[in-house]
Scaffold this active site. Structure first.
Site, short mmCIF file in Angstrom:
data_model
loop_
_atom_site.label_atom_id
_atom_site.label_comp_id
_atom_site.label_asym_id
_atom_site.label_seq_id
_atom_site.Cartn_x
_atom_site.Cartn_y
_atom_site.Cartn_z
N HIS A 197 -50.01 15.29 9.06
CA HIS A 197 -49.00 15.49 10.15
C HIS A 197 -48.93 16.88 10.90
O HIS A 197 -49.63 17.84 10.40
CB HIS A 197 -47.47 15.24 9.28
CG HIS A 197 -47.35 16.43 8.24
ND1 HIS A 197 -46.66 17.74 8.69
CD2 HIS A 197 -47.48 16.54 6.92
CE1 HIS A 197 -46.58 18.62 7.68
NE2 HIS A 197 -47.08 17.68 6.49
N SER A 220 -50.59 17.70 3.52
CA SER A 220 -50.21 18.79 4.61
C SER A 220 -51.36 19.77 4.68
O SER A 220 -52.80 19.54 4.85
CB SER A 220 -48.84 19.06 4.12
OG SER A 220 -48.37 20.21 5.10
#
Length: 249
Positions: free
Chosen positions: A150, A127
């Site tokens: 993501h 992340s």
């Protein structure tokens, strides 16, 4: 009759010699409070900074969460930049991600240091850990490590959906621009990995293992701790030569 050592619950006097038990207790306390202890060897010219667990931002996470507090890291980076004895910074990551703005703040500070920096991803750099990993002058990832790419997610109550979407879209563009500017991955490829469907069970995105991260150009090379130290020393030596006009001191 009670003695004045730390084992009996009393503070040590200024001129009292440090007993073996007191030294051991001090080391254990440092490990419990900071997760680190000073190495018994001499001084080093490399500052090691660890980013583990979840990057904590403006909200305090529950006590059972393993966190890295960005307000602790920022002054450490400032001190490393100002300390003439520190010639390089080694950033070790094993993080699940966390607060986006806090992670970007850390990444921007690392990328703007005047001293050589090397980032080493062990376990995971997921992340918001991705921008932190690529912010160093050289990024290294272990073969078994992974990085999850993501889109930005939002937790909590959403009042104005169009306005919130626009805000998230702008922040996402900041992350994409930062990653592509500080690595060799193409923007189209990074977006493809970010918005891929079907791979993550409960999310959109991609989990990239060490070899693929290097193949995509996201991370510079495969390696471990020894490689990171060697490469950082090489960058430090190059900086010395530049500062002395080609003459090594």
């Amino acid at each position: 009759m009670l003695s004045n050592n730390k084992q009996e619950g009393q503070p040590l006097q200024p001129n009292q010699p440090l007993t073996e038990d007191a030294a051991k207790n001090g080391t254990i306390e440092a490990i419990q409070q900071l997760g680190q202890t000073a190495a018994p060897s001499g001084e080093t010219n490399i500052f090691c900074m660890t980013i583990i667990g979840q990057v904590e931002g403006h909200l305090v996470l529950p006590p059972q969460n393993k966190t890295t507090k960005y307000e602790h890291l920022i002054p450490q980076l400032v001190a490393a930049e100002q300390n003439p004895k520190i010639e390089g910074v080694l950033v070790i990551l094993n993080t699940v991600g966390g607060d986006v703005e806090a992670g970007l703040a850390i990444a921007e500070m690392i990328s703007t240091l005047s001293k050589p920096t090397v980032a080493l991803v062990l376990g995971g750099g997921h992340s918001i850990g991705v921008p932190i990993a690529v912010s160093a002058d050289l990024s290294i990832i272990a073969e078994t490590a992974t990085m999850t790419i993501h889109p930005i997610r939002l937790n909590g109550l959403v009042i104005g959906v169009p306005q919130t979407f626009e805000y998230l879209d702008k922040m996402q563009e900041r992350i994409i621009h930062f990653v592509t500017r500080n690595s060799r991955i193409a923007e189209e490829k990074f977006k493809e990995l970010m918005f891929k469907t079907g791979e993550l069970t409960r999310d959109i995105g991609t989990t990239v293992v060490g070899t693929d991260a290097v193949r995509y150009g996201l991370i510079d090379m495969l390696g471990g701790l020894g490689d990171a130290i060697r490469e950082l020393n090489r960058l430090i030596e190059e900086r010395r030569k530049t500062q002395t006009g080609g003459m090594v001191q």
